[in-house]
Write an enzyme that holds these catalytic residues in place. Structure first.
Site, PDB file in Angstrom:
ATOM      1  N   GLN A   1       0.826  -1.210   0.000  1.00 53.57           N
ATOM      2  CA  GLN A   1       0.000   0.000   0.000  1.00 53.57           C
ATOM      3  C   GLN A   1       0.862   1.261   0.000  1.00 53.57           C
ATOM      4  OE1 GLN A   1      -2.837  -0.376   3.239  1.00 53.57           O
ATOM      5  NE2 GLN A   1      -4.294  -1.431   1.919  1.00 53.57           N
TER       6      GLN A   1
ATOM      7  N   HIS B   1      -8.842  -3.005  13.524  1.00 50.73           N
ATOM      8  CA  HIS B   1      -7.685  -3.904  13.430  1.00 50.73           C
ATOM      9  C   HIS B   1      -6.797  -3.822  14.672  1.00 50.73           C
ATOM     10  CE1 HIS B   1      -8.233  -5.271   9.342  1.00 50.73           C
ATOM     11  NE2 HIS B   1      -8.213  -4.049   8.854  1.00 50.73           N
TER      12      HIS B   1
ATOM     13  N   GLU C   1     -12.128   2.751   9.089  1.00 53.14           N
ATOM     14  CA  GLU C   1     -12.191   1.294   9.003  1.00 53.14           C
ATOM     15  C   GLU C   1     -10.840   0.629   9.238  1.00 53.14           C
ATOM     16  OE1 GLU C   1     -14.469   0.112   5.506  1.00 53.14           O
ATOM     17  OE2 GLU C   1     -15.831   1.789   5.808  1.00 53.14           O
TER      18      GLU C   1
ATOM     19  N   ASP D   1       3.188   0.823  12.351  1.00 52.38           N
ATOM     20  CA  ASP D   1       2.067   0.339  13.162  1.00 52.38           C
ATOM     21  C   ASP D   1       1.532   1.510  13.973  1.00 52.38           C
ATOM     22  OD1 ASP D   1       0.333  -0.897  14.927  1.00 52.38           O
ATOM     23  OD2 ASP D   1       1.722  -2.500  15.464  1.00 52.38           O
TER      24      ASP D   1
END
Length: 281
Positions: free
Chosen positions: A103, A147, A143, A126
């Site tokens: 990404q 996670h 969204e 992270d």
């Protein structure tokens, strides 16, 4: 160890599937949105339904202070769709972080193509362990919050890099309050979370408490669930049977999660909220 293994699982998930998400479930490479479509009154096209969240995030961020440009942080930036839209429309500097090396490469290619390389920076990192990126006026997680294996640490990390008065926006799925006492929902919620690599599908109430403990003041909580569109049961139920086949492909498991989400949303077992906070201290 749990944080590292979850981070690696999420990175692998997006490295393998991002291009498929864009072509089969997302807005395509031009808009670069890998998030939900929101069909509020006045939204009449698929493109506008994807753009809704970018526009709503932009409208929830702080206004430009006198004599200084704004800096924003995109927590789970995907390939930079939201970051480039906001950098362009708000004339802001945006840093995006994602666990996925793939990404990051796609996001860098995007800003080069759009001529936004001086305004947008993308980092493989992270968000539970943010590197030194400076101080920001606002941050958003579209969204991606779901996670986070350690949701309290998420808020603490964001609070560390936001200036006082800075804004935080989360748009994500949450468990409906009644779901905890509904055994019928367990199977479908588990298929949704496992298929999409989610470990943090909590209630809105618990999320608000954790944010407050980290020094955030709630500004607004909007339930956008009614503006999602779900496939009819005659489509999702046969799809769920087909997708229950134990095929090894990562994208197959993601499709299983998508179908489970359709059923959870239709039954009201999950909700989709857009929440805005201000950092107090």
């Amino acid at each position: 160890m749990e944080e590292r293994s979850q981070a690696q699982a999420v990175a692998n998930y997006y490295n393998r599937n991002t291009r498929l998400f864009l072509s089969l479930g997302g807005s395509g490479i031009d808009s670069a949105a890998i998030h939900r479509q929101i069909w509020t009154p006045g939204v009449h096209t698929r493109r506008a339904s994807f753009a809704f969240l970018d526009e709503h995030v932009a409208g929830s961020l702080p206004a430009k202070p006198g004599g200084r440009g704004l800096r924003f942080l995109d927590l789970g930036c995907g390939i930079g769709g939201s970051a480039t839209w906001i950098a362009s429309h708000l004339e802001a500097q945006v840093v995006g972080v994602t666990l996925s090396s793939g990404q990051v490469r796609m996001a860098q290619q995007r800003v080069s193509r759009l001529g936004l390389a001086e305004r947008c920076q993308f980092v493989q990192a992270d968000f539970l362990h943010l590197p030194e990126l400076g101080i920001f006026d606002g941050a958003w997680a579209v969204e991606s919050y779901s996670h986070a294996v350690n949701s309290q640490r998420f808020f603490e990390q964001v609070a560390r890099v936001l200036r006082p008065g800075g804004r935080l926006v989360i748009a994500d799925d949450f468990i409906a309050p009644s779901t905890a006492n509904n055994p019928c929902s367990t199977r479908w919620v588990e298929q949704f979370t496992s298929g999409w690599q989610l470990v943090n599908l909590g209630t809105v109430a618990s999320t608000l408490r954790q944010a407050e403990q980290a020094g955030f003041r709630l500004m607004s909580d909007e339930d956008l669930s009614q503006y999602l569109r779900f496939a009819p049961a005659w489509v999702t139920r046969p799809a769920a049977v087909l997708l229950s086949l134990p095929l090894p492909w990562s994208f197959w498991r993601s499709l299983r999660g998508s179908t489970a989400l359709q059923i959870c949303g239709e039954k009201g077992w999950t909700q989709y909220h857009f929440i805005t906070w201000e950092k107090v201290l």
